[in-house]
Scaffold this motif. Structure first.
Motif, short mmCIF file in Angstrom:
data_model
loop_
_atom_site.label_atom_id
_atom_site.label_comp_id
_atom_site.label_asym_id
_atom_site.label_seq_id
_atom_site.Cartn_x
_atom_site.Cartn_y
_atom_site.Cartn_z
N ALA A 148 -5.49 7.10 5.04
CA ALA A 148 -4.40 7.89 5.60
C ALA A 148 -3.09 7.50 4.91
O ALA A 148 -2.90 6.33 4.55
CB ALA A 148 -4.31 7.65 7.10
N PRO A 149 -2.16 8.45 4.73
CA PRO A 149 -0.89 8.13 4.06
C PRO A 149 -0.15 6.95 4.69
O PRO A 149 0.40 6.11 3.98
CB PRO A 149 -0.08 9.42 4.18
N ARG A 150 -0.12 6.85 6.01
CA ARG A 150 0.58 5.73 6.65
C ARG A 150 -0.11 4.40 6.35
O ARG A 150 0.55 3.38 6.22
CB ARG A 150 0.71 5.95 8.14
N ASP A 151 -1.45 4.42 6.23
CA ASP A 151 -2.17 3.19 5.87
C ASP A 151 -1.84 2.80 4.43
O ASP A 151 -1.62 1.63 4.13
CB ASP A 151 -3.68 3.38 6.04
N ARG A 152 -1.77 3.79 3.54
CA ARG A 152 -1.37 3.50 2.15
C ARG A 152 0.05 2.96 2.12
O ARG A 152 0.37 2.06 1.35
CB ARG A 152 -1.48 4.76 1.29
N ALA A 153 0.92 3.52 2.97
CA ALA A 153 2.31 3.05 3.02
C ALA A 153 2.38 1.59 3.45
O ALA A 153 3.14 0.81 2.87
CB ALA A 153 3.13 3.93 3.96
N VAL A 154 1.60 1.21 4.44
CA VAL A 154 1.61 -0.19 4.89
C VAL A 154 1.13 -1.10 3.76
O VAL A 154 1.73 -2.15 3.51
CB VAL A 154 0.74 -0.37 6.15
#
Length: 191
Positions: A115-121
């Motif tokens: 997920a994009p937010r997981d990649r962001a983290v």
């Protein structure tokens, strides 16, 4: 001691001050140069495709300048400021792009499945080197949630990489342990 006017020896906080108080574009250019690779790295990890990465990074740098120029609230760390801008623009680009451009590497393909937010983290904590608290501030999430998301994302990424086929051009060793048959000798070569 180096002259105070030389941007090469001025630390980030002094350059930030020059940007906020005086609208100093040269100071911003120095800051942007120092943090450009970090911004690109965050955008690359979150967004993926080259075109979208470049667009997100450019927009992030423009947003940071506008924030500084407008006298908005500025974090005490230039690193946090640039990374926060990169994450916001990268997440927006990832939402618009969906899966993004294809990535030829197994790691890139596995990252695209997160997920994009997981990649962001992962980008914030593992690429940019931010603490969970700094990453939480950039994402607008509680630090505890960021820590949990990072653990989950790393675990999921490891599972995806373990399950991925070898990269093109890298074949797995043959499973057949039997030796190849010896070439037959031709009758004309016997004595």
């Amino acid at each position: 001691m180096a002259p105070r006017g030389s941007a090469d020896v001025i630390d980030d906080e002094d350059l930030l001050e020059r940007c906020v108080l005086h609208g100093d574009r040269a100071a911003f250019a120095t800051l942007a140069g120092r943090h450009r690779e970090r911004v690109l790295g965050v955008c690359q990890l979150v967004v993926g495709g080259h075109t979208a990465v470049q667009a997100a990074a450019t927009a992030a740098l423009r947003d940071v300048w506008r924030l500084l120029e407008g006298g908005g609230p500025v974090p005490s760390s230039a690193r946090a400021l640039f990374v926060r801008g990169a994450v916001r623009r990268a997440l927006a680009a990832a939402d618009q792009a969906g899966a993004g451009e294809a990535d030829a590497t197994a790691t890139g393909a596995a990252l695209r499945r997160l997920a994009p937010r997981d990649r962001a983290v992962l980008a914030l904590c593992d690429v940019a080197g931010l603490t969970a608290e700094e990453a939480a501030a950039a994402l607008g999430e509680p630090p505890r949630q960021v820590r949990a998301r990072a653990v989950r994302a790393r675990r999921e990424l490891a599972a995806l990489l373990a399950a991925s086929p070898p990269a093109p051009g890298h074949s797995q060793p043959s499973q057949d342990p039997s030796p190849s048959p010896a070439p037959a000798s031709s009758p004309s070569s016997s004595p």
